[in-house]
Design a protein around this motif. Structure first.
Motif, short mmCIF file in Angstrom:
data_model
loop_
_atom_site.label_atom_id
_atom_site.label_comp_id
_atom_site.label_asym_id
_atom_site.label_seq_id
_atom_site.Cartn_x
_atom_site.Cartn_y
_atom_site.Cartn_z
N GLU A 114 1.28 -0.39 -6.48
CA GLU A 114 0.86 -1.62 -5.80
C GLU A 114 1.68 -2.80 -6.33
N THR B 297 0.81 -1.22 0.00
CA THR B 297 0.00 0.00 0.00
C THR B 297 0.85 1.28 0.00
N SER C 183 -1.15 7.85 -2.14
CA SER C 183 -1.38 7.42 -0.76
C SER C 183 -0.68 8.39 0.17
#
Length: 480
Positions: free
Chosen positions: A453, A404, A446
């Motif tokens: 990913e 992540t 993020s």
């Protein structure tokens, strides 16, 4: 305390790893600076000092955080809406590909399918009936074509006039009639004499001969009558009527008269001469003379040729036969068109039945692959909306970790097939191994960072209480 707070322990471990990595980077940087220093070292040109991003080197491990996921998972949804009628599985059930999971209320669609199938059966029956009608119409057209050919042949025969065979037959009839006159006269004379066995034997032979001639002519005349046939409009056509029929009929009449005369002579011989027999014998002579005159008249008629009236009758028969053929061909065309319409009706009915069956199938939710029912998002009586997942199906045979926070600075160091060490926040005492199987080609954001990913397949998760969604910390072997 460390076992009581495994998450804090794991974060501390990550922090230590990152601090160690940072310290190593500083050491490598200082060493680079020292190797480049000294009195003899050339001063770099500041005009080329504009720096570009440089790929990190000398790093053995790339660390990241991720989430545990099953090998495959999917949210299954209905293509159509409706009320949930049956739940055939429960959460945790193992299913195979194609197994039925949920059914919607499909009473109306089942009725629609039955009606569509009934219409299809009716259309198929109509097609069979139409095909039978084509066969009948084609048979009628063939019969009408035969009638045309027979009528044209009769017209040609009529126009050609009497044939040599017909004249020869008429002459033979005349000769037979003259012989019959002589025979009648002989019988009249013999009736006055005493009858002998030889006379009776001869009379019996005459009867047999006359009877054979009658039978032969009757058979020929029956063949002429059998040549008649009925047209599609109900009228009758007899292509052999005309000179052939008239000649044969007259010959048959003469032969029957000869048979009667021969039989009468035989009877007279057997009974002996009486007054009545003498009169009959005289009458037989008169009858034989009349038959001879009729045979002569028939021969004269043939020698005179065909009349315009006979040709007109034959031509009318041809016209009538052709009209019947046109009607028959029109009926064939109509029957063929009816078959095409019936076939189109069957195709439409098949399409409607297939559509009804497809609509009914959309009320059944099936497993897309073999796996476990991990979540059911509905219950009996609820309304299912098209496209909204009602069941989550997953394959837990293997586990993956999806990173992540693998940033753009680290992703160049990650290669497919790289070895990975994995620790789960929930299982701090366990260290798992894995392999990088995929690196996303497209980024996402993020916490303000550009991340990629990365998929890691775990090698040895057997017998561990791993759950979907657990937090994982991974150390990926950096590429060289």
């Amino acid at each position: 305390m460390m076992n009581s707070y495994p998450q804090i322990t794991q974060i501390t471990q990550i922090f230590d790893r990152k601090a160690t990595a940072l310290l190593l980077a500083v050491v490598f940087l200082l060493a680079a600076c020292q190797s480049g220093g000294g009195a003899d070292t050339a001063v770099p040109d500041k005009s080329n000092a504009a720096s570009k991003p440089v790929l990190q080197t000398g790093i053995d491990v790339v660390s990241a955080e991720g989430v545990v996921e099953p090998l495959y998972y999917v949210g299954l949804a209905f293509q159509t809406g409706g009320e949930v009628a049956e739940l055939l599985v429960e959460e945790g059930d193992q299913v195979q590909a194609g197994d039925v999971l949920i059914k919607l209320d499909a009473a109306d669609l089942e009725i629609a399918l039955q009606q569509a199938e009934a219409r299809l059966a009716s259309a198929q029956a109509g097609l069979v009936a139409a095909q039978k009608q084509v066969e009948l119409a084609q048979a009628g057209a063939q019969s009408a074509q035969g009638a045309v050919e027979a009528a044209e042949a009769n017209l040609a025969l009529t126009k050609a006039g009497p044939q040599e065979e017909e004249i020869a037959a008429a002459e033979a009839n005349l000769a037979a009639a003259e012989a019959a006159v002589q025979q009648a006269a002989s019988q009249r004379n013999a009736s006055l004499d005493v009858t002998s066995e030889a006379d009776i034997f001869e009379a019996e032979a005459n009867v047999a001969q006359a009877m054979a001639q009658v039978r032969a002519l009757e058979e020929g005349y029956e063949n002429i009558l059998d040549a008649c046939f009925e047209m599609p409009d109900g009228s009758e056509v007899c292509p052999l009527y005309g000179p052939v029929e008239e000649n044969t009929r007259q010959q048959l009449e003469v032969a029957r008269q000869n048979l009667a005369a021969a039989q009468a002579a035989l009877d007279a011989l057997r009974q002996g001469p009486t007054t009545a027999q003498r009169q009959a014998a005289q009458g037989g002579v008169a009858l034989a003379i009349a038959q001879r005159d009729a045979a002569q008249a028939q021969l004269d008629l043939l020698l005179a040729g065909v009349t315009p009236e006979q040709i007109a009758i034959a031509e009318a028969a041809v016209v009538k036969a052709k009209a019947g053929l046109a009607i028959a061909e029109s009926e064939v065309a109509q029957a063929v068109a009816a078959v095409e319409q019936a076939e189109a009706a069957v195709q439409q009915a098949e399409a409607n039945a297939a559509s009804a069956e497809a609509n009914l199938e959309r009320t059944i939710l099936r497993a897309a692959f073999a796996g476990e029912v991990s979540r059911i998002h509905t219950s009996v009586g609820q309304l299912a909306q098209p496209g909204m997942a009602v069941v989550t199906l997953a394959d837990f045979s293997e586990w993956l970790v999806q990173t992540t926070d693998l940033t753009e600075l680290d992703v160049p160091l990650v290669e497919i097939g790289a070895s990975v060490e994995v620790q789960l926040d929930a299982l701090p005492d366990e260290t798992l191994s894995g392999t990088v199987t995929a690196v996303s080609l497209t980024p996402s954001l993020s916490r303000g960072d550009v991340v990629y990913e990365t998929t890691i397949q775990l090698d040895n998760p057997d017998n561990l209480p791993i759950r979907w969604g657990m937090t994982a910390f991974v150390d990926i072997e950096a590429g060289k």
